[in-house]
Design an enzyme around this catalytic site. Structure first.
Site, PDB file in Angstrom:
ATOM      1  N   GLY A   1       0.815  -1.216   0.000  1.00  0.00           N
ATOM      2  CA  GLY A   1       0.000   0.000   0.000  1.00  0.00           C
ATOM      3  C   GLY A   1       0.844   1.260   0.000  1.00  0.00           C
ATOM      4  O   GLY A   1       0.520   2.248  -0.677  1.00  0.00           O
ATOM      5  N   ASP A   2       1.947   1.239   0.749  1.00  0.00           N
ATOM      6  CA  ASP A   2       2.859   2.393   0.776  1.00  0.00           C
ATOM      7  C   ASP A   2       3.476   2.610  -0.599  1.00  0.00           C
ATOM      8  O   ASP A   2       3.666   3.745  -1.045  1.00  0.00           O
ATOM      9  CB  ASP A   2       3.967   2.157   1.807  1.00  0.00           C
ATOM     10  CG  ASP A   2       3.437   1.708   3.156  1.00  0.00           C
ATOM     11  OD1 ASP A   2       2.356   2.181   3.544  1.00  0.00           O
ATOM     12  OD2 ASP A   2       4.091   0.882   3.805  1.00  0.00           O
TER      13      ASP A   2
END
Length: 304
Positions: A248-249
């Site tokens: 997600g990052d």
């Protein structure tokens, strides 16, 4: 410039074993350690694209020194607030399955928090701040809200990658981007999703509540980008998932790096999806080379 904020950074200590027996001596096959934390991951992936960023947050002790030195070796600028206690060590135990032990982290005093707020007040209207991850237990639940209020006062755009009430409370301040996954979105609205199209009405609600852009990821089922007047659906690349940490990052970083370069939402979304997938298919964070391999497999269609 892009600034990333990690309020509770860590040294991530990854230990690989063939098997694990509770109560007995176990010997590792391999070990590795990295500076960890969602904002730090964003900075490290931005660096892959040649995008400059500066990492903010709290560090302390010999573990904090390791985090700072590791980022500086990657030519990532840092401006951490130094605290009295050691930064935490998180253990990731890989034995076929992955188990994690996440430490509590250092105590953050009122003085430490004021120093951080002073740093954020120095950002200007051409800067963007990424607030990512959970709060240390010693900070108030209003921490993100206090920080984005400063951003609104100074004209700084900001991105929030957080869960639950932390996310809800910042929406009235109009974040540039939020990125809940489908589980987090389901928890916000007490529902569940099977297909990417099902998240669209709920993503639109988050946009109506203040978010300028909303990305919802659904792992191998795709991803959706929703803005005030448009929505895109992405078909994600196929591959063997080796790693769930940092995907997600990486999506946030890929999106921001491409948007900073092109100002094109669709292209930024494409790079975000490819970056998240590249990390999921790797044992560490994505590389630009791996992302470039996957870009042609990211198919995007406009659905609104």
């Amino acid at each position: 410039m892009i600034y990333t904020l990690t309020l509770n950074p860590s040294v991530d200590y990854i230990v690989q074993l063939e098997s694990f027996s509770l109560g007995e001596l176990n010997r590792s096959v391999s070990e590795a350690k990295f500076p960890g934390g969602k904002g730090i991951n964003v900075s490290r992936v931005l660096k892959q694209y040649g995008a400059k960023s500066k990492a903010l947050g709290f560090i302390g002790g010999f573990t904090g020194e390791y985090i700072e030195q590791s980022l500086n070796k990657e030519n990532i600028e840092t401006d951490f607030v130094k605290v009295a206690e050691d930064s935490r060590i998180n253990i990731k135990l890989k034995t076929g399955q992955e188990s994690e032990i996440n430490a509590k982290g250092p105590t953050i005093t009122d003085l430490d928090f004021h120093q951080l707020k002073d740093k954020i007040r120095q950002l200007g209207s051409t800067d963007l701040l990424v607030l990512a991850g959970s709060l240390p237990s010693s900070l108030p639940e209003t921490t993100y809200e206090e920080l984005v209020k400063i951003c609104r006062e100074t004209g700084v755009q900001f991105v929030v990658d957080a869960e639950g009430d932390l996310l809800k409370k910042v929406l009235p301040y109009k974040p540039f981007l939020i990125k809940p996954n489908h589980h987090e979105l389901g928890e916000l609205f007490d529902t569940a999703f099977t297909f990417a199209e099902e998240v669209i009405p709920y993503g639109k609600k988050l946009a109506e509540m203040g978010a300028q852009h909303v990305i919802v990821s659904l792992a191998d089922k795709g991803a959706v980008l929703i803005s005030e007047n448009t929505a895109y659906l992405a078909e994600v690349p196929k591959g063997e998932v080796k790693n769930s940490v940092g995907a997600g990052d990486s999506m946030v970083a890929g999106f921001l790096a491409a948007y900073e370069r092109t100002s094109d939402l669709k292209e930024a979304f494409r790079y975000g999806v490819a970056s998240g997938s590249a990390t999921a298919f790797s044992f560490g964070l994505c590389t630009k080379e791996k992302v470039d391999e996957l870009l042609s497999q990211v198919h995007i269609k406009e659905i609104l």
